[in-house]
Write an enzyme that holds these catalytic residues in place. Structure first.
Site, short mmCIF file in Angstrom:
data_model
loop_
_atom_site.label_atom_id
_atom_site.label_comp_id
_atom_site.label_asym_id
_atom_site.label_seq_id
_atom_site.Cartn_x
_atom_site.Cartn_y
_atom_site.Cartn_z
N LYS A 101 9.07 9.68 14.40
CA LYS A 101 10.37 10.26 14.02
C LYS A 101 10.23 11.14 12.78
CE LYS A 101 13.54 6.93 14.68
NZ LYS A 101 14.48 5.83 14.35
N LYS A 113 8.43 -0.59 9.38
CA LYS A 113 9.63 -1.31 9.85
C LYS A 113 9.51 -2.75 9.40
CE LYS A 113 13.30 -0.47 12.44
NZ LYS A 113 13.90 0.86 12.61
#
Ligand code: GLU
Length: 424
Positions: A101, A113
């Protein structure tokens, strides 16, 4: 090549699907297999135990994860979710998507994450605060404004980020608000960050409709999910003149072919806690909602919602993935065969991390941008990324869908950076 590694994760898992896509891109781009080797596993994966005193005085130990996937482009970046089903494979896949991304949208971050395995709806506010602070105490060493910068994700929000920034500041003994993004405005937040993911989805949706020559005004949109992404998308789409004809939450959906009053729907949800009994709409099940005739379907809830089982019945011209990973690979293939334009998650929902980047820049400079500046810069980033992926799709992989193009485009940029840094 992709298959070999993918065998180590479970059949049908999100991680497996992601590895397959990365492998396909490396082959499509005829890159060195070393690129795949660099991307197939996180550079670091940390699991911690977080002891938390609950309100009843008892101690409960929560499990926390942080996956630092790749930092060839800059510090690791990505949200922390509080979810009972979080597991290492899911967190790893999500961190890979963040790497892709950030590369795709052109922000100088790597991918990360995190998660805490918990049902945040069952935690009191104080317990949630202790879990948030405990996570930072346990992970403090690997986080930092120049190393790894968390943000909100499922069931975490600006308040959680404020607690985390505060805890980190105590540990470091100096104000370090840039350690997380998505903070409240008074503690270094960025105007427009809360609705940024939705704003990005809306910009991507506008681009997708434009290439199909479908007018934005009056376009019928069906939204799965009424949380941060789904809720703000409904409001923003209404402002743009679209017709939000259906929206759902975890308890079910509501439908009105003439269009819902999004403001009233969100006010009803805020007041009653759900969409149920919203006047002037008929109830629909999740399954029915996904099959409604519309111009745009915007899945903005959880992973694996559009599957081989229901993709054949989807009656949308465009799917815009507000959530991370809502479409399985089989469903993706079906959409491609049926000529449904897919705006994949790493493109559609990259508005969140883009404005997180703007927040981090402002924190570093000690300077505030106004809403018009933030929104204009966000618009420029998403439009540029959409056009790049669309063009890449036509030029380099016309027989594949937009997801393949988005992955390949992002991986090409990562490979260039790896090359210059001497990783390959
Ligand atoms: N959790 C969001 C995402 O999945 C935002 C991440 C960020 O802002 O760092 O893109």
């Amino acid at each position: 090549m992709a298959k070999k590694v993918a065998e180590t994760c479970s059949e049908g898992s999100t991680l497996r699907a992601t590895l397959n896509l990365i492998g396909e891109s490396v082959e499509l781009l005829r890159l060195s297999p070393a690129v795949y080797e660099c991307l197939k596993v996180p550079m670091r994966f940390v699991e911690v135990s977080i002891p938390v005193e609950m309100d009843d005085g008892k101690m409960k130990v929560f499990t926390g994860y942080r996956s630092q996937h790749n930092n060839v482009l800059g510090p690791f970046k990505g949200g922390i979710r509080f979810h009972p089903d979080s597991n290492p494979d899911e967190v790893k896949a999500l961190s890979m998507w963040m790497t892709l991304k950030c590369s795709l949208v052109g922000v100088p971050f790597g991918g990360g994450k995190g998660a805490v395995v918990c049902d945040s709806r069952k935690l009191s506010l104080k317990e949630k605060e202790r879990v948030s602070r405990g996570y930072v105490r346990a992970m403090g060493e690997i986080l930092g404004p120049e190393t790894d910068i968390p943000a909100p994700d499922l069931y975490t929000d600006a308040q959680v980020m404020a607690w985390m920034a505060d805890e980190y500041t105590h540990i470091k003994q100096k104000p370090s608000f840039g350690v997380v993004t998505g903070k409240p405005l008074p503690v270094g937040g960025c105007v427009g960050r809360e609705e940024a993911t939705s704003r990005g989805c809306v910009i991507a949706l506008q681009q997708a409709l434009a290439v199909l020559d479908i007018p934005l005004e009056g376009a019928r949109v069906v939204i799965q999910g009424a949380g941060n992404v789904g809720g703000y998308s409904a409001l923003l789409l209404e402002e743009e003149g679209c017709k939000v004809i259906a929206i759902s939450d975890s308890r079910g959906g509501i439908y009105n072919p003439a269009g819902l009053d999004a403001q009233a729907v969100m006010a009803h949800k805020k007041k009653t806690g759900s969409l149920e009994c919203f006047p002037g709409a008929e109830p629909v099940t999740n399954r029915e909602l996904l099959q409604l005739e519309c111009e745009v379907l915007l899945p903005a809830a959880l992973e694996n919602q559009l599957t081989a089982d229901n993709a054949g019945q989807v009656r949308a011209r465009v799917v815009v993935e507000g959530a991370n990973g809502p479409t399985t690979p089989e469903a993706d293939r079906i959409f491609h065969e049926r000529n449904i334009l897919m705006v994949p998650d790493i493109l559609a929902n990259s508005g969140g991390v883009t404005v997180s980047y703007f927040e981090w820049v402002q924190n570093n400079y000690g300077f505030r941008w106004d809403a018009a500046t933030v929104n204009q810069r966000l618009n420029d980033k998403i439009v540029e990324a959409f056009r790049a992926v669309y063009q890449f799709n036509r030029e380099h992989c016309p027989n594949a869908g937009m997801r393949t193009a988005a992955y390949a485009y992002a991986i090409q940029r990562l490979a260039e950076a790896m090359h210059y840094r001497g990783w390959l």
